[in-house]
Design an enzyme around this catalytic site. Structure first.
Site, PDB file in Angstrom:
ATOM      1  CG  ASP A   8      28.518   2.810  49.262  1.00  0.00           C
ATOM      2  OD1 ASP A   8      28.773   2.147  50.302  1.00  0.00           O
ATOM      3  OD2 ASP A   8      30.775   3.106  49.382  1.00  0.00           O
ATOM      4  CG  ASP A  10      34.176   0.382  53.050  1.00  0.00           C
ATOM      5  OD1 ASP A  10      33.900   0.677  54.574  1.00  0.00           O
ATOM      6  OD2 ASP A  10      33.356  -1.248  53.176  1.00  0.00           O
ATOM      7  CG  ASP A 169      33.507   4.468  46.427  1.00  0.00           C
ATOM      8  OD1 ASP A 169      31.850   4.751  47.281  1.00  0.00           O
ATOM      9  OD2 ASP A 169      33.934   3.989  46.002  1.00  0.00           O
TER      10      ASP A 169
END
Length: 217
Positions: A8, A10, A169
């Site tokens: 991922d 961001d 995250d």
């Protein structure tokens, strides 16, 4: 056997929350609606933009969600072109981890709710564009946790789900990995709590960046 590590962006590679929160607050202000608290905004990072606004404002209709998404995009663009954009730093150690994984024979990819343009900008800014063999964004796929973008990354890299790890995250990343049949590796330095990652199916959660190569091995 092709080993693929898909990241991922961001909250995993870069800390971009300040610009995301400010742009979302601008979109709500233009709509004449009180913006949600920043904790709530951080929780939708990773979703495609319309889906993110729908999650923050479920009582609005699709047309309003799309208007606000357009206002968000314009606000984000204005931050970038005016020079007012906050720094979006790589998390400490990310460059070293990417180099270590490449040296260990891993192919690298990105699967993100960002647009093609947004991802290209951030990777170019940090000199990472050449690190990745596949870049999958919200421009060409349904929002996470739909597995489409991860499956596209696997296909583009010539890998298989069982030899692929998704590193992210958010609970959206973990659910996407599980839906695609890939390994789900959460990271504790991003925008969702570790408990949320575990509840969404994380096989393991890295407590620091430097732990990632060992967990992948």
């Amino acid at each position: 056997m092709t080993k693929l590590a898909v990241f991922d962006c961001d909250g995993t590679l870069v800390d971009s929350q300040a610009n995301i929160c400010q742009s979302m607050e601008t979109a709500f202000r233009i709509a004449g609606i009180a913006a949600p608290p920043r904790d709530a905004i951080r929780r939708i990072v990773g979703l495609s933009l319309v889906e993110a606004i729908r999650a923050l404002l479920p009582e609005a209709d699709d047309a309003q969600h799309r208007r606000m998404a357009a206002d968000y995009k314009q606000a984000f663009f204005d931050l970038r072109t005016s020079g007012a954009m906050a720094e979006e730093p790589l998390f400490d150690g990310i460059e070293d981890v990417l180099e270590t994984l490449a040296d260990d024979g891993w192919l690298l990819g990105v699967a993100t709710g960002k647009s093609d343009r947004g991802l290209a900008h951030i990777l170019a800014h940090h000199g990472l564009a050449d690190r990745f063999v596949t870049l999958q964004t919200a421009d060409r796929h349904p929002s996470k946790p739909d597995p489409a973008m991860l499956l596209a990354a696997i296909d583009a890299a010539g890998a298989m789900p069982r030899t692929t790890a998704m590193i992210g995250d958010t609970s959206f990343d973990m659910a996407m990995a599980k839906a695609a049949g890939a390994r789900a590796i959460g990271v504790a330095w991003g925008y969702h709590d570790v408990r949320d990652l575990a509840d969404a199916g994380a096989d393991v959660v890295a407590d620091r960046v430097a732990a990632l190569p060992g967990l992948l091995a």
